[in-house]
Design an enzyme around this catalytic site. Structure first.
Site, PDB file in Angstrom:
ATOM      1  N   CYS A 143     -34.407  -4.314 -25.345  1.00  0.00           N
ATOM      2  CA  CYS A 143     -33.662  -5.215 -26.224  1.00  0.00           C
ATOM      3  C   CYS A 143     -32.963  -6.371 -25.514  1.00  0.00           C
ATOM      4  CB  CYS A 143     -32.681  -4.418 -27.067  1.00  0.00           C
ATOM      5  SG  CYS A 143     -32.134  -5.359 -28.518  1.00  0.00           S
ATOM      6  N   HIS A 161     -35.250  -0.363 -30.660  1.00  0.00           N
ATOM      7  CA  HIS A 161     -34.607   0.742 -29.942  1.00  0.00           C
ATOM      8  C   HIS A 161     -35.334   2.056 -30.228  1.00  0.00           C
ATOM      9  CE1 HIS A 161     -31.098  -1.318 -28.278  1.00  0.00           C
ATOM     10  NE2 HIS A 161     -31.034  -1.997 -29.403  1.00  0.00           N
ATOM     11  N   GLU A 185     -35.653   4.438 -28.361  1.00  0.00           N
ATOM     12  CA  GLU A 185     -34.943   5.538 -27.706  1.00  0.00           C
ATOM     13  C   GLU A 185     -33.846   6.130 -28.579  1.00  0.00           C
ATOM     14  OE1 GLU A 185     -32.223   2.075 -26.921  1.00  0.00           O
ATOM     15  OE2 GLU A 185     -34.378   2.383 -27.135  1.00  0.00           O
TER      16      GLU A 185
END
Length: 356
Positions: free
Chosen positions: A146, A239, A241
């Site tokens: 990001c 994102h 994760e």
């Protein structure tokens, strides 16, 4: 893990052309199997430091059940830390000097909190550029998350991110736009990715520099792209994760900012994230918070226990598949000496031998 083409069976070549992981038999016979060493440059603030470690460690560890991974967290001294965060770093983190001396096979760089309109004014700007430049010369592949994607696009390619006008916040549908690339081999052609950002680097900005976009969304824009060589820099704008509760935690933080008078409007709900039941619970909570504010009494707490079991995770499996492909290709092309980025015979300008 890769297949070994130990015969002339045409299926091996067909799979390789489709982006599958297939090793030549002569290379497989001499391959020196070892653990991979992956760095994590964690630039997140103290409150998110350990959670970010867990998210990326989990993503790596769960992506492949055969290979062994040594994770090497480090940070930048220029980032402000409180006593607790600094103690955590001093006790558990390595220094960049150690990282450079001992080497890495791969590197993940997290996002960071920013306070300046121009990323070049942030305290991490120059040291981050130093890490990225070192990794370009010494690490097989670097995955940028990001904010780091935005920083690298500005520092390396001269492309500044652009403010979207409103925050992109929620879980969005994405499509694989180039199914031939090894990073998306075997990945669902449509999948979800969480996003949480005000800024964006557009498809046109990636295209101007021959950076290959692999996954994008009509609503959220580019999620996954790679550098012009196809592998040495991997860019995420989303994102993947994130845990199931990550967006809920962000929402809670914004509600507290409203309660404390740090924002004027009550925060909107993240898009495409909540079940109808969870959205109804939060709508009722919003009404109670606004009533408490009008009466100048303490606001009710967010009913997290009622919400956690009603949150769906629609992105984790695809995230694991992409990271597994990334790690698998690092494994194939890295040198036995982790201070050297590629094994003999690998062209750094086209390490995957992949044609766009």
């Amino acid at each position: 893990m890769p297949l070994v083409a130990h015969s002339n069976l045409p299926t091996f070549e067909r799979l390789r052309k489709e982006g599958g992981t297939v090793l030549p038999n002569d290379y497989a016979l001499h391959q020196d199997i070892r653990a991979l060493h992956i760095g994590l440059l964690n630039m997140m603030p103290d409150a998110a430091l350990a959670a970010t470690e867990r998210q990326f460690f989990r993503l790596v560890g769960e992506s492949n059940q055969i290979a062994q991974f040594y994770m090497h967290p480090f940070t930048l001294a220029e980032l402000p830390r409180g006593p607790g965060g600094q103690a955590h770093v001093e006790r558990y983190y390595e220094t960049f000097d150690t990282i450079q001396r001992e080497g890495l096979d791969a590197l993940i760089i997290t996002g960071a909190n920013v306070s300046q309109p121009d990323l070049a004014l942030e305290p991490f700007w120059e040291p981050l550029a130093e890490v990225v430049e070192w990794a370009w010369k010494n690490v097989t592949s670097t995955l940028c998350s990001c904010l780091t994607t935005h920083a690298v696009m500005q520092s390396r390619y001269g492309e500044r991110r652009r403010h979207r006008g409103a925050k992109l916040w929620g879980v969005f549908d994405h499509r694989v736009v180039d199914r031939t690339h090894p990073l998306v081999a075997g990945v669902n052609t449509r999948f979800d990715v969480p996003h949480s950002r005000f800024n964006d680097v557009s498809r046109e900005q990636f295209d101007r520099h021959r950076l290959k976009v692999l996954v994008e969304s009509e609503r959220a824009g580019v999620h996954l792209a790679v550098s012009e060589d196809g592998f040495r820099l991997v860019f995420f704008q989303g994102h993947p994760e994130y845990d199931s509760i990550s967006l809920l935690k962000e929402y809670k933080r914004e509600v507290l900012r409203f309660v404390n008078g740090e924002r004027e409007e009550f925060p909107p709900l993240p898009e495409r994230y909540l079940s109808p039941q969870a959205a109804a619970i939060l709508e009722e909570h919003r009404e109670r918070v606004e009533q408490a504010r009008q009466r100048r009494v303490p606001a009710p707490e967010l009913p997290e226990p009622l919400l956690v079991g009603r949150l769906d995770n629609t992105w984790h499996d695809s995230a694991l598949a992409v990271v597994n492909n990334w790690i698998g290709n690092v494994y194939q092309f890295t040198n036995h000496d982790r201070r050297i980025p590629f094994r003999p015979g690998v062209d750094p300008n086209a390490p995957l031998n992949w044609s766009r």
